[in-house]
Design an enzyme around this catalytic site. Structure first.
Site, PDB file in Angstrom:
ATOM      1  N   GLY A  40     -72.591  17.143   1.930  1.00 55.55           N
ATOM      2  CA  GLY A  40     -73.405  17.548   3.340  1.00 55.55           C
ATOM      3  C   GLY A  40     -72.990  18.970   3.726  1.00 55.55           C
ATOM      4  N   ALA A 241     -69.651  24.179  -6.091  1.00 56.63           N
ATOM      5  CA  ALA A 241     -70.385  24.327  -5.179  1.00 56.63           C
ATOM      6  C   ALA A 241     -71.814  24.888  -5.655  1.00 56.63           C
ATOM      7  CB  ALA A 241     -69.645  25.031  -3.929  1.00 56.63           C
ATOM      8  N   ALA A 242     -71.920  25.026  -6.709  1.00 57.53           N
ATOM      9  CA  ALA A 242     -73.281  25.849  -7.384  1.00 57.53           C
ATOM     10  C   ALA A 242     -74.595  25.155  -6.853  1.00 57.53           C
ATOM     11  CB  ALA A 242     -73.090  25.832  -8.691  1.00 57.53           C
ATOM     12  N   GLY A 243     -74.797  24.006  -7.012  1.00 59.63           N
ATOM     13  CA  GLY A 243     -75.695  23.260  -6.675  1.00 59.63           C
ATOM     14  C   GLY A 243     -75.841  23.172  -4.959  1.00 59.63           C
ATOM     15  N   ASP A 244     -74.866  22.878  -4.433  1.00 61.32           N
ATOM     16  CA  ASP A 244     -75.055  22.758  -2.911  1.00 61.32           C
ATOM     17  C   ASP A 244     -75.381  24.252  -2.475  1.00 61.32           C
ATOM     18  OD1 ASP A 244     -74.509  20.430  -2.894  1.00 61.32           O
ATOM     19  OD2 ASP A 244     -72.198  20.465  -2.730  1.00 61.32           O
ATOM     20  N   GLY A 279     -63.418  27.267  -5.395  1.00 57.93           N
ATOM     21  CA  GLY A 279     -63.442  26.520  -4.095  1.00 57.93           C
ATOM     22  C   GLY A 279     -64.876  26.272  -4.017  1.00 57.93           C
TER      23      GLY A 279
END
Length: 297
Positions: A40, A241-244, A279
């Site tokens: 989130g 964090a690629a998808g987010d 990160g």
């Protein structure tokens, strides 16, 4: 460009290794970092840096991690008045990243587990926005409450079905856009081919965008022809964090009224930048960086 995010906030405890350990194996790590994360909070950060006006709804614990998580979101311009503080620890994610940028993750929910519904003022925060981003790191009843509130107020719902789990019909009924990766799409449908999985999911929701890693992304919708958008060729350092990043940037672009293929390409540029940095939230690019890469500058 007003976006609400109902989702998790975690402190990511990240260990870098050459090769991830097998069961029962001990390996040496070469670095350790604590980085604000949670699906989130990641999507909120990505959307804010991409130029969206973002409101975060969720919970942190009354510990040092909670204070750092709140401060980090606020520093990126995210409205954190809907981020409640609950007694006990904040959520944590324990992440192992190998030399090729691949990762394995164990999530401990902490305060996120207390978000079983909307708190006072949350429905109004959602109603003021153009879109609500949802994931599955909160209790399912909390996710459903947010999606129902969004539907009642005409707010577009964007659901990332991660971690993958069976989705109840009542949640799918109030989902406007489903954004799984290829593994999540396969888990939801039992179909390994993204095109077949997308078509199957269209029986449940009106629009699906499946992220395919190095192969880009694939969109199907009931009212449009399928679209395939390639990824940008880069050397990944950390794909956490690629998808987010993709979802946050895509939501901003769509909220601005961009055509979907253009929005997907812009989001692909954001993801390409993120995977070249270590990160989660620390890797996410600014709008100027995304524009520069997307325009070939």
């Amino acid at each position: 460009m007003s976006i609400a995010v109902l989702g998790s906030t975690n402190m990511d405890l990240v260990v870098g290794v050459r090769t991830a350990p097998l069961r029962g194996e001990t390996v040496h790590g070469h670095d350790f970092r604590t980085i604000p994360g949670g699906k989130g909070a990641n999507q909120a950060t990505a959307a804010a840096r991409a130029g969206g006006a973002v409101t975060m709804v969720g919970a942190v614990g009354d510990d040092e991690f909670g204070r750092r998580l709140r401060a980090g979101l606020a520093a990126d311009g995210v409205d954190v008045t809907g981020l409640r503080t609950l007694p006990g620890p904040s959520g944590t994610a324990h992440i192992v990243v190998d030399a090729e940028g691949g990762n394995s993750i164990v999530v401990v929910p902490g305060a996120n587990g207390g978000v079983t519904g909307l708190a006072e003022g949350d429905e109004e925060r959602i109603a003021r926005c153009d879109a609500l981003l949802l994931q599955l790191e909160l209790p399912l009843e909390g996710v459903l409450a947010g999606a129902v509130a969004a539907r009642e107020h005409g707010v577009r719902t964007v659901l990332t079905p991660a971690p993958a789990r069976p989705l109840p019909a009542e949640l799918l009924a109030v989902t406007d856009l489903l954004v799984p990766n290829e593994h999540e799409a396969a888990a939801l449908t039992g179909l390994s081919d993204p095109r077949a999985a997308g078509e199957a999911l269209l029986k449940e929701v009106p629009e699906v965008v499946i992220t395919l890693g190095e192969a880009g992304s694939y969109r199907v919708a009931r009212d449009a022809e399928p679209v395939r958008v390639p990824a940008l060729p880069v050397r990944a350092v950390d794909t956490t964090a690629a998808g987010d990043t993709f979802v946050g940037a895509l939501s901003v672009a769509v909220s601005e009224g961009r055509p979907v293929p253009e929005a997907m390409a812009w989001a692909a540029a954001a993801s390409a930048l993120a995977v070249q940095r270590p990160g989660a939230s620390s890797s996410m690019p600014t709008r100027a960086e995304i524009d520069a890469l997307a325009d070939g500058r």
